[in-house]
Design a protein around this motif. Structure first.
Motif, mmCIF file in Angstrom:
data_model
loop_
_atom_site.group_PDB
_atom_site.id
_atom_site.type_symbol
_atom_site.label_atom_id
_atom_site.label_comp_id
_atom_site.label_asym_id
_atom_site.label_seq_id
_atom_site.Cartn_x
_atom_site.Cartn_y
_atom_site.Cartn_z
ATOM 1 N N ASP A 59 0.717 -1.179 -0.280
ATOM 2 C CA ASP A 59 0.020 -0.042 -0.057
ATOM 3 C C ASP A 59 1.031 1.333 0.035
ATOM 4 O O ASP A 59 0.657 2.054 -0.847
ATOM 5 N N GLY A 60 1.834 1.415 0.995
ATOM 6 C CA GLY A 60 2.535 2.566 1.060
ATOM 7 C C GLY A 60 3.211 2.806 -0.287
ATOM 8 O O GLY A 60 3.158 3.905 -0.854
ATOM 9 N N PRO A 61 4.183 1.945 -0.622
ATOM 10 C CA PRO A 61 4.947 2.254 -1.792
ATOM 11 C C PRO A 61 4.014 2.525 -3.040
ATOM 12 O O PRO A 61 4.271 3.356 -3.619
ATOM 13 N N LEU A 62 3.091 1.792 -3.230
ATOM 14 C CA LEU A 62 2.223 2.017 -4.360
ATOM 15 C C LEU A 62 1.650 3.432 -4.354
ATOM 16 O O LEU A 62 1.567 4.105 -5.351
ATOM 17 N N MET A 63 1.178 3.811 -3.337
ATOM 18 C CA MET A 63 0.481 5.114 -3.211
ATOM 19 C C MET A 63 1.416 6.023 -3.342
ATOM 20 O O MET A 63 1.365 7.176 -3.802
ATOM 21 N N ARG A 64 2.748 5.918 -2.718
ATOM 22 C CA ARG A 64 3.576 7.057 -3.060
ATOM 23 C C ARG A 64 4.003 7.012 -4.332
ATOM 24 O O ARG A 64 4.184 7.787 -4.999
ATOM 25 N N THR A 65 4.060 5.880 -5.188
ATOM 26 C CA THR A 65 4.319 5.777 -6.742
ATOM 27 C C THR A 65 3.319 6.683 -7.459
ATOM 28 O O THR A 65 3.530 7.330 -8.260
ATOM 29 N N THR A 66 1.737 6.421 -6.649
ATOM 30 C CA THR A 66 0.785 7.254 -7.371
ATOM 31 C C THR A 66 0.954 8.887 -7.194
ATOM 32 O O THR A 66 1.028 9.421 -8.172
ATOM 33 N N ASP A 67 1.640 9.095 -5.984
ATOM 34 C CA ASP A 67 1.867 10.410 -5.848
ATOM 35 C C ASP A 67 3.065 11.042 -6.736
ATOM 36 O O ASP A 67 2.741 11.945 -7.369
#
Ligand SMILES: Nc1ncnc2c1ncn2[C@@H]1O[C@H](COP(=O)(O)OP(=O)(O)OP(=O)(O)O)[C@@H](O)[C@H]1O
Ligand SMILES: Nc1ncnc2c1ncn2[C@@H]1O[C@H](COP(=O)(O)OP(=O)(O)OP(=O)(O)O)[C@@H](O)[C@H]1O
Ligand SMILES: [Mg+2]
Ligand SMILES: [Mg+2]
Lengths: 327, 334, 544, 304, 336
Positions: D123-131
């Protein structure tokens, strides 16, 4: 009671705590002690009822029995194998032998799958049956739960609650399990339907020699279906006994209050009954009281209860109580 | 209708009919229901899910979403007025003012984003024109009345900070806020635990004594109904199928449906039989106005008349009414 | 009378980013600063030079230019003061030259100062510029808006590497011109007010000027011609019919003048095949599979109906041309005028003769080589229109064309890593406009000598896009560098032009006018194609 | 009544999920209207060029800037190209780009959303990627992508197909973030539903759980994203052409036609009206179809 | 909540650093050159000199380091200086300098903020103000003509590009009617009633174009959210209490419906700063969007890098703000 001699499931000091993280670094600062040290055994072929108020950890306990939650502590023997420490592969092997029926027949069926594929899912996962064989098996399962074979291609929303619950039962039966956890299987059903489902569960148990852990908050229904009953309060078992003993001579003040709170469908009796009305709410499992968990609401609590945690002790033969005062 | 009605009822409903216009056609949810409520008495309405209990009560105050709902017929006499013909403004005064309502699910019936105090004070300010301060004082009283400890502090809490039982008490407090003449409680304890349910029932009994209001109590739990009611009305598929004083009903249930309902309950002495009695089949889909007995397909006593004619409520003496062509006591058609 | 005519509203669709012309060669920046800074002499709209800060134009005749062509001596006016009131002297001129000559400064006008050896102040009002070689055309330094005089006092601390850091000076230079900066918002708007100390007491007529940047060409034009919000819009590039329609509103006029700009096709003579890797589009990579055949090149030129290109894309602001050097008058050759008429049949015949025969899909081929052209240019709607037209014309003679347009910043950007620059020319044909500063074509014609061929060896720097290489041409170019006489120079230039034309390595299309829009209420406006359009803004007036 | 109910349900022909969805969809007036219009547009751009056979790229200079005539029902542009032919062939490209780019963006968005929602660790990594993707400068990114891949794609697929793939890729890769956010939220909710737990108790693995249980239940928000996605993709494509990063300049698309026509708005209104109408109608019809599908997919509504 | 915010902020720092580096790499790879805009008459050698003087072509790690130092150290120090706190030697500070203007990038950005906020920001505000009532009424009267019309208009508003609506407005209101100026005057100093009227006039068209676009999106969200909430149980409770429809809808339902919408709105805020490029171009508002596009066209690497990074910060920040707002508005949500 000869048929219930062999122990199928044995829980020893089973604990399931959900960690609470807080702070900038999300350090664990505490935990929700949903299940906090269960000790009991379920014998082959019997039905163990598990009752208690909402939030006391019944579902968590039930799910822990199937290791749907990782145990924080404790040992869980299934036919002598400790499933709490099995690796995922071995666990998968053993899964077919233990199944679950859920509380909400609406929520536990994927609304976008047909009845056929819902029931066939365990078969897909654990058997190599051909499509044809699977279809046959599904149909026989539908027969077993008393549903029309033609329903295979329909969707859950096209059924009534009782029928949906039957679908859930058929799914649980698909792999011929030995042990089924029934997590409030009738709570969401209508009065007129509840009886149908309970009867079905009993029929199947007789036919297939199943063992049930029957979770419910409906004490009268538990009395009807269970052989022995465990009463849970705030993550712990406060009383465990043969149902006759439990209903006739409840030893724990909580059990007593619970039983007295059940309304009787008879105005004459009801008018005369003495109710023990407990005050207040169940404390949060994240922050249980010191001493006896029940001391905050207990009508007879003494000072000792607020300090010392009572052990579950065998009071009479087969009747276990966790109360300092019980005798 | 009922023989020997001494006092004039506070609420008198006659021939209420409500339908829903849906994409799949019209649903006949309430099919001509009449009942009354006398001052200070408690009328229980029982019946399985979908039998029209809630819709009936909500029709009284037009709380249904209109459309799809439509109240097609009936009068609801209250305080000399027909509530169904009242102007919206006047009806608003009745809602919450004269008639309080408690809903089934305490989890969702309170607005999650407003403080509990605000939600209790709203009707006080609206109907009684109290000032903020007065309303607050009264809100504290109400919360104390329904047994919430340290009430004045809890006014500033949000609903989610309350447990289910406490939320239901808040709902009761809201319903009681303006000293209503009538309280309609729609399955107020169904979502609660037995011990909490016992608390609430105890509370209602106490309040009844203290405030003396008339109460309609909807439930599907025959046990609960037995403990608190004066009269009971059994509903099935939008009809009243049986209506009697409470003791009468449990002692001498006359409708096969009532009897079946009572029979499905597990009995104390379970030694008796191994299996519960169950009612086979499903309640009917209410897609057309029935002109046969709606219970006939599930009824063990059904005979040809039941397929042709829908029975009307018949007086069986002492206010005991039943809608059935079969006389269970005699074991023969009426 | 100075300041009597209120505010002048000028719209540039490219916004001004800096007011120091030495730090930005962008036309918009140079023109915006030309209101503030003056050179020693300006070009008038007719191409003649007019002294600005100098008293006269030095020539060999008046002794200002030395006989050996290696130095030029300017006499400065002695009545000029900077807008801050301090006197303007020869020291400022010397400073300006040194400022630009500083190797670390990145001066954009460096080419104006090419071959300058030294600049010296002979006295307070005389400046001598020494060249290292003979300069037949010595008017590079300080003539025209690209190389004006800046104030020593203000820029003293800003030499070399420090130049960019003097933001205040770069955004508000002190000048001798008709206006001074009132407020400057980079990339947005400049407001000026009249220079109290301007040398002509009657000028400028306008008290203030607002020069607004941004938008696109059509929008700026509309704001002059249709809404009348602006008085002057720079560089109109709008389809003729749209322009006609805008003018119908009667608020303004289009003004135009022809300089030296020619929209032309460059023909790739080397092989741009990607499979060649490093050798792609270089001489080493070998000749182009079909464009190396002069018949093909000639046919391509013959097939083009330039009249239509003008009519559709340029209207009155373009003229058909057959020369890459169309102006000034004395340099314009007439030898190639045959190209003015389209000759499809001739082109087809030529190709037939050369063995390029139509294949099954109508595209000509020879020995398995198809006449299939990748034709690139920068992104600009008129250019894309021209591309489409030419594609269709070529289609008629059996040549297949694929069009590509590239963002101008990339196309002209010269980024080493980009394959899309006009210098790399990884295509078969490319189209753009080029011209030369001032009126002297020597440097311009020098673009097509062998040594100017871009290649990886010189980091793709070079102006000889067609990769044309001829000893004869190189010799002519060298000769021109030694020739002072105008007639001889013009003969040489024409000869070089004709050579390029007859080899069809450059296919000229349109002699483009510089076009701007001026409001009807603006008087004395003449478009100046040889210098900044605003070089004579001090003469502009408001008329009713 | 039971018998009656049983016979009526049994009497009905066997139904499938999609059959039901269709049945429900057909009841949604807006959805059906949208479908009709969209089919019409699709039909027109697919088969229109066989009826109206003028080459959209043919320049007929003598007939430029015409208003509507019998030969040129939508007039001609300033180079004499036929308006109708351009709108038709532009529609092919715009719709193809819109649909393909939307599909890619949905694929990415759904995949990332599901992974982020389902696996807590991701979750964290992917959402940061989204950012990260939200923060990327689109234009320079485009230039880089085009720089890196254009020639390869051009030689592999030819100029038009190559650019098509590139544009679809570019639009897809820069527009998936919203879908991902929405899907993630939805997955977080669905994950807690009991049927997912049921699948786990059976021993179903993560992949199968996702495919069987999670994905079908997040389909509704995905559908809504899809309908908006087509619209945005069509418009983004026009912005790309406008920046010279799109198809060759003589290759009509609706966005480009509208852009090129804008300056001719008063001179020849047909040049903006038709492509503008085409875009709006497409977006509008797709939106209504989306509404219809969403309603039809919702078992709560369908169940009633 | 505070903890949550702090933690997210803490995580934002590495995220942003990574983002800044990736932006840097992309820009480094991007074709284009700051001298690309210069006239072709400038010879290649001169261009090379110019490039050198700008520092183009330095190894990427050095260039990145310089930029990071400029952004995180020198710029903050410079601004501290401006408010009177001097740390270190001011003359040592290499601020980030734009290639095209040779001026500090931050000054350029600062100059653009007023018009960006006035026009684009205001259009966002108007968009919201229009969208909310439309969304509320559309949902309350679902399937009424108002709802249908609202859907239609918002879809059209969403599907017609702003370059078209903008031009259409200019043709109608500037050219034909002459009501509003087509060019935005950024130097206008609002100091009197007249200048205020001028300011309003010049804002009308760009604000209208953008507001239409924003409103069409937000109203859809609002409508959906209202529809979700109108069927909730608490609405029935409010009615049963005898609250008027106005109170029921505008207090009870609206407050709940706004929760998701407010986060959507917050997420949209960063686009205020970057999103209105085309509209800014059409009306020559010359705000941040136009600055960015000029920077990109002119390959003004430091400007583009800095601007995009600021946008990235805004995006990350407003993502966080959206989540925090969610937590504040919805008392059920407690981050910790
Ligand atoms: N995944 C989880 N994370 C944190 N806490 C949990 C989780 N699941 C359950 N709990 C908490 O553990 C306690 C026991 O929950 P559980 O669901 O087992 O109760 P229950 O007895 O089944 O109640 P009910 O009758 O309402 O189903 C509750 O306080 C609950 O909030
Ligand atoms: N909004 C609605 N649209 C269509 N039909 C409805 C609607 N609300 C209720 N109904 C129908 O009206 C009938 C009566 O519903 P009602 O809610 O009164 O039942 P109930 O007796 O209160 O049941 P429960 O015990 O489940 O609350 C049901 O058949 C139901 O399907
Ligand atoms: Mg549970
Ligand atoms: Mg109900």
């Amino acid at each position: 009671m000869t048929k219930h001699d062999q122990v199928l499931v044995k829980a020893q000091n089973v604990k399931v705590h959900f960690p609470i993280h807080k702070g900038i670094l999300r350090r664990q600062v505490g935990s929700v002690k949903a299940v906090d040290g269960l000790n009991f055994e379920i014998r082959k072929g019997e039905t163990l009822g598990l009752v208690g108020e909402s939030g006391c950890g019944k579902s968590t306990a039930g799910r822990a029995m199937l290791r749907l939650y990782e145990l924080t502590e404790g040992q869980l023997d299934f036919e002598g194998v400790d499933i709490a420490s099995l690796d995922p592969k071995a666990l998968r092997e053993i899964r077919p032998r233990m199944q679950m029926i859920f509380q909400d027949p609406q929520a536990c069926l994927n609304p976008r799958m047909t009845v056929g594929s819902i029931i066939a899912e365990p078969l897909d996962e654990h058997t190599n049956l051909s499509t044809e064989e699977k279809r046959e098996k599904v149909k026989s399962l539908l027969d077993a739960v008393g549903m029309n074979r033609d329903f295979v291609n329909r969707y859950p929303h096209e059924f009534s609650g009782g029928q949906r619950q039957r679908i859930g039962i058929a799914r649980a039966l698909a792999l011929d399990p030995d042990f089924i956890v029934c997590d409030e299987p009738i709570a969401a059903l209508d009065v007129s339907i509840q009886a149908q489902v309970v009867n079905l569960l009993q029929d199947i148990q007789e036919r297939m020699g199943l063992t049930y852990l029957f979770i419910s908050h409906d004490l009268s229904m538990v009395r009807h279906i269970a052989d022995r009953v465990a009463v849970m309060y705030l993550g712990k078992i406060v009383e465990l006994a043969d149902k006759r003993d439990l209903y006739k001579t409840p030893k724990h003040p909580y059990t007593q209050a619970l039983l007295s709170a059940v309304p009787v469908p008879n105005p004459e009796v009801e008018a005369k009954r003495e109710h023990i009305v407990l005050q207040g709410d169940v404390p949060s499992p994240a922050n249980p009281p010191k001493g006896c968990n029940f001391c905050t609401r207990c009508p007879v609590a003494i000072d000792r209860c607020r300090v010392e945690e009572p052990e579950l002790r065998e009071l009479n033969k087969g009747q276990f109580v966790a109360c300092h005062l019980a005798e | 209708m009922l023989g020997g009605r001494a006092i004039k009822p506070v609420l008198d409903v006659t021939d209420l009919r409500t339908v829903f216009h849906t994409q799949d056609g019209t649903v006949h949810a309430v099919n001509g229901i009449s009942f009354y409520l006398e001052e200070g008495e408690l009328l229980s309405v029982v019946g399985e899910s979908g039998s029209g209990k809630s819709v009936t009560m909500m029709s009284l105050l037009k709380l249904l979403p209109i459309p799809p709902a439509e109240i097609v017929a009936g009068t609801v006499e209250f305080d000399g007025n027909d509530l169904l013909k009242l102007e919206p403004e006047a009806l608003r005064q009745v809602r919450g003012g004269d008639i309080g309502f408690i809903f089934q699910d305490p989890m969702t019936s309170l607005n999650p984003v407003f403080k509990v105090g605000f939600q209790i004070m709203e009707p006080l300010k609206e109907h009684l024109g109290l000032s903020e301060k007065e309303a607050r004082k009264r809100a504290v009283e109400l919360l104390e009345l329904v047994g919430i400890p340290s009430a004045s502090d809890r006014l500033d809490d949000y609903p989610h900070q309350f447990s289910g039982g406490m939320r239901q008490r808040v709902m009761i407090a809201i319903a009681l806020a303006c000293d209503p003449k009538i309280l309609i409680a729609d399955e107020p304890t169904t979502a609660l635990d037995v011990t909490i349910q016992a608390q609430i029932i105890e509370l209602v009994k106490k309040l009844r004594q203290k405030l003396g209001m008339a109460i309609v109590w909807i439930t599907h739990d025959l046990g609960v109904a037995a403990g608190i009611s004066d009269r009971i009305m059994v509903m099935y598929a939008g009809f009243v199928v049986e209506h009697a004083k409470v003791k009468d009903l449990y002692r001498r249930p006359l409708h096969p449906y009532t009897r079946a309902l009572l029979a499905t309950l597990p009995t104390d002495d379970e030694e008796g039989e191994d299996r519960l009695k169950s009612i086979s089949g499903l309640p009917p889909a209410l897609h057309e106005y029935p002109n046969s007995c709606p219970f006939a397909p599930r009824c063990e006593h059904a005979f040809d008349r039941c397929q042709k004619e829908n029975p009307l409520l018949m007086e069986m003496g002492d206010g005991h009414q039943v809608a059935c062509w079969w006389d269970v006591e005699k074991g023969a058609p009426r | 009378e100075r300041g009597s005519d209120g505010n002048l509203n000028v719209a540039y669709w490219q916004a001004v980013s800096i007011l120091n012309p030495y730090l930005s060669g962008g036309t918009k920046d140079i023109e915006a600063s030309s209101l503030i800074l003056d050179p020693l002499a300006n070009y008038r709209p007719d191409g003649s030079m007019e002294p600005a800060l100098a008293t006269e134009i030095p020539t060999i005749e008046n002794g200002g230019v030395s006989e050996d062509l290696t130095s030029i001596t300017w006499k400065l006016r002695d009545d000029v003061v900077w807008s801050d009131g301090t006197p303007f002297t020869a020291a400022d001129v010397v400073f300006s030259a040194n400022y630009c000559l500083d190797p670390e400064g990145g001066c954009n006008a460096a080419s104006n100062f090419a071959d300058v050896e030294s600049v010296e102040a002979l006295d307070d009002h005389t400046v001598k510029i020494n060249f290292s070689v003979a300069k037949p055309f010595p008017y590079g330094p300080f003539v025209g808006a690209t190389a004006p005089v800046i104030q020593e006092a203000q820029f003293k601390e800003c030499m070399g590497a420090k130049a960019p850091e003097c933001t205040e000076a770069n955004f508000g230079p002190i000048g001798t011109g008709p206006f001074v900066v009132d407020e400057f918002r980079a990339n947005d708007v400049v407001t000026y007010k009249a220079n109290e100390n301007y040398r002509d007491p009657a000028q400028p007529a306008f008290a203030t000027v607002t020069l607004k940047g941004g938008g696109d060409s059509a929008a700026t034009t509309r704001s002059v011609l249709e809404t009348g919000e602006f008085d002057y819009a720079w560089n109109v590039q709008v389809e003729p019919e749209v322009l006609d329609q805008m003018m119908a509103a009667g608020k303004g006029e289009i003004i135009s003048a022809f300089g030296t700009s020619v929209e032309r096709l460059m023909v790739q003579l080397t092989n741009p095949d990607p499979s060649l890797g490093d050798k792609r589009a270089t001489v080493e990579g070998g000749p182009h599979p079909f464009l190396s055949d002069i018949n093909v090149r000639k046919a391509l030129s013959m097939a083009i109906d330039r009249d239509i290109l003008v009519e559709v894309g340029y209207g009155p602001n373009g003229q058909v041309t057959c020369n890459v050097l169309p102006a000034p008058e004395i340099y314009a050759s007439t030898a190639n005028d045959a190209c003015k008429t389209q000759d499809v049949e001739g082109a087809k015949a030529l190709l037939d003769e050369a063995g390029w025969l139509p294949g099954p899909d109508g595209v000509r081929e020879k020995d398995g080589v198809r006449l299939s052209i990748l034709y690139q240019t920068s992104t600009n709607s008129v250019r894309q229109g021209t591309q489409a037209l030419i594609k269709q014309m070529w289609q008629e003679i059996g040549v297949e064309t694929e069009l590509r347009n590239i963002d101008a910043g990339v196309f002209f950007g010269g980024d080493q890593s980009s394959p899309d620059t006009f210098q790399k020319f990884f295509a078969d044909i490319e189209m753009y406009t080029n011209n030369f500063d001032g009126t002297d074509p020597e440097a311009y014609m020098g673009n097509w000598v062998c040594s100017e061929i871009p290649s990886p060896k010189n980091q793709w720097i070079g102006n000889n896009m067609p990769r044309f290489c001829s000893e004869e041409y190189d010799a002519l170019s060298a000769e021109m560098g030694q020739t002072a006489s105008i007639e001889k120079r013009s003969a040489l230039a024409k000869k070089m032009n004709d050579m390029l034309m007859q080899e069809y390595v450059i296919i000229p299309l349109i002699h483009r006018g510089r076009v701007s829009a001026a409001s009807n209420t603006l008087g004395n406006v003449v478009l100046n194609p040889w210098d900044s359009e605003l070089a004579f803004a001090e003469e502009w007036t408001r008329v009713e | 009544m039971t018998d009656q109910a049983a016979t009526t349900t049994l009497g009905k022909p066997q139904r499938s999920l999609w059959g039901d969805v269709l049945r429900q969809f057909l009841k949604h007036k807006g959805g059906v209207a949208g479908l009709v219009i969209f089919s019409f547009i699709l039909f027109a751009v697919l088969f229109g060029p066989y009826i109206h056979t003028i080459d959209p790229q043919y320049l007929d200079i003598r007939n430029k800037n015409l208003g509507p005539t019998w030969k040129h029902p939508m007039g001609t542009d300033n180079l004499g190209r036929d308006g109708l032919a351009q709108v038709l062939s532009g529609g092919r490209v715009s719709l193809a780009v819109g649909i393909a780019a939307m599909a890619l963006s949905l694929l990415l968005g759904t995949l990332i959303g599901i992974l982020a929602g389902f696996f807590r660790k991701l979750d964290g990594p992917l959402m940061r990627t989204t950012d990260l993707f939200l923060a990327l400068p689109i234009l320079p990114l485009l230039l880089v992508i085009i720089l890196l891949f254009r020639d390869t794609l051009r030689s592999a697929f030819g100029p038009e197909m190559g650019i098509f793939l590139l544009i679809v890729f570019v639009i897809g890769i820069t527009s998936w973030m919203n879908t991902a956010r929405i899907v993630r939220g939805e997955v977080l909710a669905v994950k807690e539903r009991e049927f997912v737990l049921a699948a786990r108790s059976i021993g179903t693995g993560s992949t199968k759980t996702i495919l069987r249980h999670i994905f079908p239940n997040v389909l509704s928000p995905v559908m809504v994203s899809a309908t908006l996605g087509i619209a945005t993709a069509i418009i983004t494509e026009s912005a790309l052409s406008f920046l010279g990063l799109g198809f060759p300049s003589d290759f009509p698309t609706w966005g480009r036609l509208l852009y090129d026509g804008a300056n001719f708005m008063t001179l020849n209104p047909a040049r903006v009206i038709w492509p503008g109408l085409a875009i709006s109608l497409t977006v509008l019809s797709v939106n209504y179809i989306g509404d219809g599908i969403r309603d039809a997919l919702d078992p709560r509504i369908r169940g009633r | 909540m505070l903890n949550y915010t702090l933690r997210r902020l803490l995580f934002a720092i590495p995220t942003l650093l990574v983002i800044s580096f990736i932006i840097f790499v992309i820009l480094d790879l991007a074709p284009g050159d700051p001298t690309g805009q210069l006239p072709l008459t400038i010879p290649a050698e001169v261009r090379a000199k110019i490039r050198e003087s700008l520092g183009v072509g330095e190894p990427i790690h050095i260039a990145y380091f310089k930029w990071v130092r400029g952004f995180f150290v020198y710029e903050p120090l410079y601004w501290l200086d401006q408010i009177g706190i001097t740390i270190g030697d001011p003359s040592e500070r290499a601020r980030i300098i734009s290639y095209a203007t040779r001026g500090p990038v931050f000054d350029l950005i600062l100059e653009r903020i007023p018009q960006t906020l006035w026009v684009v920001g205001l259009s966002y505000v108007f968009g919201i103000l229009i969208a909310l009532p439309i969304g509320v009424i559309s949902a309350y009267k679902q399937y009424s003509w108002f709802d249908q019309l609202g859907t239609f208009i918002s879809m059209v508003g969403f599907s017609v590009p702003t370059f078209f609506t903008g031009l259409l407005m200019i043709v109608i209101f500037s050219v034909q009617l002459g009501w509003f100026p087509s060019v935005y005057d950024t130097t206008l100093d609002v100091n009197s009633w007249d200048t205020f009227i001028l300011q309003v006039k010049q804002m009308v068209m760009p604000v209208a174009v953008l507001a239409l676009y924003n409103a069409s999106q937000i109203s859809r969200f609002m409508r959906a959210s209202m529809l979700d909430n109108l069927t909730q149980d608490y609405v029935r409770t409010a009615r049963a209490k005898g609250m008027s429809e106005k109170v029921v809808v505008l207090t009870h339902v609206l407050r709940n419906s706004l929760i998701p919408v407010v986060t959507v709105i917050a997420l949209g805020v960063p686009t205020i700063f970057s999103g209105a490029i085309i509209t800014e171009q059409i009306f020559r508002v010359n705000g941040l969007g136009q600055l960015l596009i000029i920077g990109i066209q002119g390959s003004d690497f430091p400007l583009v890098q800095t601007l995009t990074f600021i946008f990235a910060i805004l995006i990350v920040l407003f993502n966080l703000i959206a989540d925090v707002i969610y937590g504040i508005l919805d008392p059920r949500i407690r981050y910790d």
